[in-house]
Design a protein around this motif. Structure first.
Motif, short mmCIF file in Angstrom:
data_model
loop_
_atom_site.label_atom_id
_atom_site.label_comp_id
_atom_site.label_asym_id
_atom_site.label_seq_id
_atom_site.Cartn_x
_atom_site.Cartn_y
_atom_site.Cartn_z
N ILE A 249 0.82 -1.22 0.00
CA ILE A 249 0.00 0.00 0.00
C ILE A 249 0.85 1.27 0.00
CG2 ILE A 249 -1.72 1.33 1.28
CD1 ILE A 249 -2.99 -1.43 2.04
N PRO A 250 1.88 1.40 0.88
CA PRO A 250 2.69 2.63 0.83
C PRO A 250 3.42 2.81 -0.50
CG PRO A 250 3.13 1.40 2.85
CD PRO A 250 2.26 0.54 1.99
N VAL A 251 3.86 1.72 -1.12
CA VAL A 251 4.54 1.80 -2.41
C VAL A 251 3.56 2.26 -3.48
CG1 VAL A 251 5.86 0.52 -4.16
CG2 VAL A 251 6.13 -0.04 -1.73
N PHE A 252 2.36 1.71 -3.44
CA PHE A 252 1.31 2.12 -4.39
C PHE A 252 1.02 3.62 -4.25
CE2 PHE A 252 -3.34 2.81 -4.88
CZ PHE A 252 -3.43 2.66 -6.25
N VAL A 253 0.91 4.10 -3.03
CA VAL A 253 0.64 5.52 -2.78
C VAL A 253 1.77 6.37 -3.36
CG1 VAL A 253 0.37 7.29 -1.00
CG2 VAL A 253 -0.80 5.09 -0.77
N GLU A 254 3.01 5.95 -3.15
CA GLU A 254 4.15 6.71 -3.70
C GLU A 254 4.14 6.70 -5.22
OE1 GLU A 254 6.20 8.83 -2.13
OE2 GLU A 254 4.83 8.35 -0.48
N LYS A 255 3.75 5.59 -5.83
CA LYS A 255 3.67 5.53 -7.29
C LYS A 255 2.55 6.44 -7.80
CE LYS A 255 5.87 1.10 -8.00
NZ LYS A 255 7.03 1.61 -8.70
N LEU A 256 1.46 6.47 -7.09
CA LEU A 256 0.35 7.34 -7.47
C LEU A 256 0.77 8.81 -7.36
CD1 LEU A 256 -2.61 7.52 -8.29
CD2 LEU A 256 -3.21 7.43 -5.88
N LYS A 257 1.42 9.16 -6.25
CA LYS A 257 1.92 10.52 -6.09
C LYS A 257 2.95 10.85 -7.16
CE LYS A 257 1.26 11.10 -1.11
NZ LYS A 257 1.94 11.33 0.18
N GLY A 258 3.81 9.89 -7.46
CA GLY A 258 4.82 10.09 -8.49
C GLY A 258 4.21 10.36 -9.85
N LEU A 259 3.14 9.65 -10.17
CA LEU A 259 2.46 9.89 -11.45
C LEU A 259 1.94 11.31 -11.52
CD1 LEU A 259 1.32 8.56 -14.11
CD2 LEU A 259 -0.80 8.32 -12.82
N VAL A 260 1.31 11.76 -10.47
CA VAL A 260 0.75 13.11 -10.45
C VAL A 260 1.85 14.16 -10.55
CG1 VAL A 260 -0.54 14.80 -9.06
CG2 VAL A 260 -1.32 12.41 -9.16
N LYS A 261 2.99 13.92 -9.90
CA LYS A 261 4.05 14.92 -9.83
C LYS A 261 5.05 14.88 -10.97
CE LYS A 261 3.90 15.29 -4.82
NZ LYS A 261 4.66 15.16 -3.57
N CYS A 262 4.97 13.90 -11.87
CA CYS A 262 5.94 13.80 -12.97
C CYS A 262 6.06 15.12 -13.71
CB CYS A 262 5.53 12.70 -13.94
SG CYS A 262 5.90 11.05 -13.37
N ARG A 263 7.28 15.50 -14.02
CA ARG A 263 7.54 16.77 -14.71
C ARG A 263 7.65 16.62 -16.22
NH1 ARG A 263 5.40 19.61 -11.09
NH2 ARG A 263 6.45 19.66 -9.11
N SER A 264 8.00 15.44 -16.69
CA SER A 264 8.13 15.25 -18.15
C SER A 264 7.13 14.22 -18.64
CB SER A 264 9.55 14.80 -18.52
OG SER A 264 9.76 13.45 -18.16
N GLU A 265 6.80 14.30 -19.89
CA GLU A 265 5.86 13.36 -20.50
C GLU A 265 6.42 11.94 -20.46
OE1 GLU A 265 2.17 12.47 -22.32
OE2 GLU A 265 2.87 14.29 -21.35
N LYS A 266 7.71 11.80 -20.71
CA LYS A 266 8.33 10.47 -20.69
C LYS A 266 8.22 9.84 -19.30
CE LYS A 266 12.62 8.01 -21.44
NZ LYS A 266 14.04 8.08 -21.66
N ASP A 267 8.55 10.62 -18.25
CA ASP A 267 8.44 10.10 -16.88
C ASP A 267 6.99 9.74 -16.54
OD1 ASP A 267 11.16 10.37 -16.52
OD2 ASP A 267 11.00 12.26 -15.42
#
Length: 150
Positions: free
Chosen positions: A68-86
């Motif tokens: 669950i914590p890893v999933f949350v970090e991945k979800l946050k990471g998706l929202v915060k990505c700065r480039s289209e590739k990321d």
């Protein structure tokens, strides 16, 4: 191409807003790729955010407790990505388990990483694993997926 109904758009917007509230995600921290797809109006929510909301919903019902914590970090990471590739790489890491979740459960994110490991000291790990009667299968989504050239 799947038809996206207004009801599905409304539900997807609710899924995203619940995720923001539950996981303390600030829309003001969102990167340009996410912001360009986001709208507070269901009618204007992008198709890929509708599909990703369905993916998050499916994954969240199939996770191990440790994941669950890893999933949350991945979800946050998706929202915060700065480039289209990321953004597309983060999304790929979540689309594959979403495809598996209706058929295989539970799904473990970063299965070789000990619980509570410091982000700076995490050992290498597959993106996730699934338990089958014969063995544990480790899956590396970002190596399997080919990103479109942008």
């Amino acid at each position: 191409m799947a038809l996206i109904t207004q009801a599905k758009r409304i539900h997807s917007l609710q899924v995203w807003k619940q995720a923001f509230d539950r996981y303390d995600i600030e829309l003001s921290d969102a990167g340009k790729p996410f912001q360009s797809r986001w709208s507070e109006s269901p009618a204007e929510l992008s198709d890929d955010l509708v599909f990703s909301a369905e993916a998050f919903w499916a994954i969240s019902n199939s996770l191990t407790e440790k994941s669950i914590p890893v999933f949350v970090e991945k979800l946050k990471g998706l929202v915060k990505c700065r480039s289209e590739k990321d953004y597309l790489m983060c999304l790929a890491e979540l689309e594959v388990p979403a495809l598996l979740s209706p058929r295989v459960s539970p799904i473990a994110f970063e299965p070789a990483v000990p619980r509570g490991a410091s982000p700076a000291c995490k050992p290498s790990s597959s993106d996730y694993s699934i338990s089958m009667p014969s063995a544990e299968w480790f899956i590396e989504a970002t190596t399997m997926c080919k990103l479109p050239v942008t």
